[in-house]
Design a protein around this motif. Structure first.
Motif, PDB file in Angstrom:
ATOM      1  N   SER A   1       0.818  -1.215   0.000  1.00 36.84           N
ATOM      2  CA  SER A   1       0.000   0.000   0.000  1.00 36.84           C
ATOM      3  C   SER A   1       0.852   1.266   0.000  1.00 36.84           C
ATOM      4  O   SER A   1       1.939   1.313   0.571  1.00 36.84           O
ATOM      5  N   GLU A   2       0.320   2.280  -0.658  1.00 35.85           N
ATOM      6  CA  GLU A   2       0.992   3.576  -0.704  1.00 35.85           C
ATOM      7  C   GLU A   2       1.074   4.181   0.695  1.00 35.85           C
ATOM      8  O   GLU A   2       2.084   4.779   1.067  1.00 35.85           O
ATOM      9  N   GLU A   3       0.028   3.998   1.473  1.00 36.58           N
ATOM     10  CA  GLU A   3      -0.004   4.540   2.836  1.00 36.58           C
ATOM     11  C   GLU A   3       1.132   3.963   3.678  1.00 36.58           C
ATOM     12  O   GLU A   3       1.860   4.699   4.348  1.00 36.58           O
ATOM     13  N   PHE A   4       1.309   2.645   3.635  1.00 35.83           N
ATOM     14  CA  PHE A   4       2.372   2.006   4.413  1.00 35.83           C
ATOM     15  C   PHE A   4       3.742   2.418   3.891  1.00 35.83           C
ATOM     16  O   PHE A   4       4.678   2.638   4.666  1.00 35.83           O
TER      17      PHE A   4
ATOM     18  N   ASN B   1       4.509   5.288   2.609  1.00 36.64           N
ATOM     19  CA  ASN B   1       4.749   6.625   3.164  1.00 36.64           C
ATOM     20  C   ASN B   1       5.150   6.562   4.636  1.00 36.64           C
ATOM     21  O   ASN B   1       6.011   7.327   5.085  1.00 36.64           O
ATOM     22  N   GLU B   2       4.518   5.661   5.389  1.00 37.40           N
ATOM     23  CA  GLU B   2       4.879   5.490   6.803  1.00 37.40           C
ATOM     24  C   GLU B   2       6.341   5.063   6.944  1.00 37.40           C
ATOM     25  O   GLU B   2       7.069   5.579   7.800  1.00 37.40           O
TER      26      GLU B   2
ATOM     27  N   TYR C   1       4.174  -0.868  -4.182  1.00 36.19           N
ATOM     28  CA  TYR C   1       4.745   0.458  -3.931  1.00 36.19           C
ATOM     29  C   TYR C   1       6.160   0.300  -3.384  1.00 36.19           C
ATOM     30  O   TYR C   1       6.397  -0.478  -2.469  1.00 36.19           O
TER      31      TYR C   1
END
Length: 93
Positions: free
Chosen positions: A13-16, A18-19, A83
């Protein structure tokens, strides 16, 4: 022909992604996060992809590895695999 060395970290995931990039920016080691979280077998080697020639990786990789700053973590970079965070460690133009 151009060649480079790089390391990467692959997640779903893109969110992870970024994290993890934020954790690196805050001082955590890229290679440690790659070993723990990367979905690519290279994660066991800290994300190290070794040396490769331009055109050997997917186009999204080449665009970053052969054009962006060296020793800077770039991403998230979306490919068919997921990602990525990418860091070019050397490049021969």
């Amino acid at each position: 022909m151009k060649s480079a060395s790089a390391r990467h970290l692959l997640v779903e995931s893109e969110e992870f992604c970024n994290e993890l990039k934020e954790k690196i920016a805050n001082g955590e080691k890229f290679e440690d996060l790659a070993k723990e979280h990367s979905k690519c077998p290279s994660g066991q080697d800290g994300g190290n992809l070794g040396n490769f020639m331009q055109g050997q990786m997917v186009p999204e990789f080449d665009a970053v590895v052969f054009n962006e700053a060296i020793n800077v973590v770039h991403g998230p970079v979306k490919t068919q695999f997921g990602y990525h965070l990418l860091e070019t460690t050397s490049r021969n133009d």
